[in-house]
Scaffold this motif. Structure first.
Motif, short mmCIF file in Angstrom:
data_model
loop_
_atom_site.label_atom_id
_atom_site.label_comp_id
_atom_site.label_asym_id
_atom_site.label_seq_id
_atom_site.Cartn_x
_atom_site.Cartn_y
_atom_site.Cartn_z
N LYS A 1 0.83 -1.19 0.00
CA LYS A 1 0.00 0.00 0.00
C LYS A 1 0.88 1.26 0.00
CE LYS A 1 -3.98 -2.13 0.32
NZ LYS A 1 -4.95 -2.10 -0.81
N ILE A 2 0.28 2.41 -0.39
CA ILE A 2 1.03 3.66 -0.47
C ILE A 2 1.64 4.02 0.88
CG2 ILE A 2 0.78 6.17 -0.73
CD1 ILE A 2 -1.14 5.61 -3.04
N GLY A 3 0.87 3.87 1.96
CA GLY A 3 1.39 4.19 3.29
C GLY A 3 2.58 3.34 3.67
N GLU A 4 2.52 2.06 3.35
CA GLU A 4 3.63 1.16 3.64
C GLU A 4 4.87 1.54 2.83
OE1 GLU A 4 1.77 -3.18 4.46
OE2 GLU A 4 1.21 -2.32 2.53
N ALA A 5 4.64 1.90 1.56
CA ALA A 5 5.75 2.29 0.70
C ALA A 5 6.40 3.59 1.19
CB ALA A 5 5.27 2.45 -0.74
N LEU A 6 5.58 4.54 1.64
CA LEU A 6 6.12 5.78 2.19
C LEU A 6 6.97 5.51 3.43
CD1 LEU A 6 3.08 8.22 1.83
CD2 LEU A 6 5.32 8.50 0.77
N ARG A 7 6.48 4.64 4.28
CA ARG A 7 7.23 4.29 5.50
C ARG A 7 8.57 3.66 5.13
NH1 ARG A 7 8.05 0.08 9.12
NH2 ARG A 7 8.25 0.77 11.30
N LYS A 8 8.54 2.75 4.16
CA LYS A 8 9.77 2.09 3.72
C LYS A 8 10.78 3.11 3.20
CE LYS A 8 11.46 -1.32 0.40
NZ LYS A 8 11.47 -2.74 0.52
N GLU A 9 10.30 4.05 2.36
CA GLU A 9 11.20 5.07 1.81
C GLU A 9 11.70 6.00 2.91
OE1 GLU A 9 12.44 5.26 -1.15
OE2 GLU A 9 11.30 3.59 -1.98
N ARG A 10 10.84 6.35 3.85
CA ARG A 10 11.25 7.24 4.95
C ARG A 10 12.35 6.61 5.79
NH1 ARG A 10 9.99 7.36 10.15
NH2 ARG A 10 8.20 5.94 9.98
N ILE A 11 12.18 5.35 6.11
CA ILE A 11 13.20 4.64 6.91
C ILE A 11 14.51 4.54 6.13
CG2 ILE A 11 13.80 2.40 7.90
CD1 ILE A 11 10.82 2.11 8.65
N LYS A 12 14.39 4.28 4.83
CA LYS A 12 15.59 4.19 3.99
C LYS A 12 16.34 5.53 3.96
CE LYS A 12 15.12 3.63 -0.52
NZ LYS A 12 14.81 2.95 -1.81
N LEU A 13 15.57 6.62 4.01
CA LEU A 13 16.18 7.95 4.00
C LEU A 13 16.68 8.39 5.38
CD1 LEU A 13 13.51 9.73 1.75
CD2 LEU A 13 15.91 9.35 1.14
N GLY A 14 16.29 7.64 6.41
CA GLY A 14 16.70 7.98 7.77
C GLY A 14 15.99 9.20 8.33
N LEU A 15 14.72 9.39 7.94
CA LEU A 15 13.96 10.56 8.35
C LEU A 15 12.89 10.21 9.39
CD1 LEU A 15 13.28 12.15 4.84
CD2 LEU A 15 15.09 12.78 6.46
N THR A 16 12.53 11.19 10.21
CA THR A 16 11.39 11.04 11.11
C THR A 16 10.12 11.36 10.31
OG1 THR A 16 11.40 13.37 11.79
CG2 THR A 16 12.80 11.83 13.05
N GLN A 17 8.97 11.05 10.89
CA GLN A 17 7.72 11.39 10.22
C GLN A 17 7.59 12.89 10.05
OE1 GLN A 17 4.67 9.42 12.53
NE2 GLN A 17 4.76 7.58 11.23
N ASP A 18 8.02 13.66 11.06
CA ASP A 18 7.99 15.12 10.97
C ASP A 18 8.80 15.62 9.78
OD1 ASP A 18 6.34 16.27 12.96
OD2 ASP A 18 7.78 15.69 14.51
N GLN A 19 9.99 15.06 9.62
CA GLN A 19 10.87 15.49 8.52
C GLN A 19 10.31 15.07 7.16
OE1 GLN A 19 14.31 13.42 10.05
NE2 GLN A 19 15.31 15.34 10.68
N MET A 20 9.69 13.93 7.11
CA MET A 20 9.17 13.40 5.84
C MET A 20 8.03 14.28 5.30
SD MET A 20 9.77 10.85 3.77
CE MET A 20 9.05 9.69 2.58
N CYS A 21 7.19 14.79 6.17
CA CYS A 21 6.00 15.52 5.70
C CYS A 21 6.05 17.03 5.98
CB CYS A 21 4.74 14.93 6.32
SG CYS A 21 4.63 15.13 8.12
N ALA A 22 7.19 17.52 6.44
CA ALA A 22 7.32 18.93 6.84
C ALA A 22 6.89 19.88 5.73
CB ALA A 22 8.76 19.23 7.24
#
Length: 203
Positions: free
Chosen positions: A2-23
């Protein structure tokens, strides 16, 4: 996936927090619910996040396409793949070799991006891999890719009526791409002038 799962995977790969990902794009609580599958994300916000963090759009679509492609379309894609193999084997000289020999020398695989010049004037760059992704995707996925790219660059939310024009342009481009029989060999640039389609060229 799902899109949410893919976003989480990419965020973790980038080493970002949720705040940083959607700022600057979404609130963290809302984004967190997207990752967990409780909220949906619109195309504009999705592409803003992906482009902001330079996420490879083709790879992201690879992650999610199985969950957003109908079983009927999957069967169609398998059939198309087998037909393309047959056509390629039979007609390599007429299509593949001559195309590669003449055009690929002059052009390149290209990149995927949008250059917006204001007042409804922009160039939509689509790489070879993105064109072929759109060619093999379901209409919904393909439409989302095009409209999201245009919308994120042009800022649809500030344009009111222009968003409908962007949707029309995206639909026109997607329809043309889905009609492509053979795989794309090089990237293309689609030109929009004063919110009107003005043709394309090779990258």
């Amino acid at each position: 996936m799902k899109i949410g799962e893919a976003l989480r995977k990419e965020r973790i790969k980038l080493g970002l927090t949720q705040d940083q990902m959607c700022a600057g794009i979404l609130s963290r609580p809302f984004y967190a619910r997207i990752e967990s599958g409780k909220n949906r994300i619109n195309a504009e916000s999705l592409f803003k996040i992906l482009l902001e963090h330079q996420v490879d759009l083709v790879e992201f679509c690879d992650l999610i396409q199985d969950d957003y492609t109908s079983e009927e379309r999957k069967v169609e894609k398998q059939f198309e793949f087998k037909m393309n193999l047959a056509v390629t084997a039979k007609d390599t000289e007429a299509y593949g070799t001559s195309f590669s020999g003449e055009l690929v020398k002059k052009h390149q695989a290209g990149v995927t991006r949008v250059r917006y010049y204001g007042n409804g004037n922009f160039n939509l760059y689509l790489s070879k891999s993105m064109l072929n992704k759109i060619r093999s995707a379901s209409y919904g996925v393909a439409f989302g890719i095009i409209s999201g790219l245009i919308g994120s660059a042009a800022g649809v939310h500030t344009m009111g009526l222009a968003s409908g024009v962007i949707a029309f342009i995206a639909k026109k481009l997607v329809g043309a791409m889905l009609g492509q029989v053979n795989p794309y060999k090089v990237g293309r640039v689609y030109k929009i002038r004063n919110w009107k389609y003005a043709g394309w060229r090779y990258q």
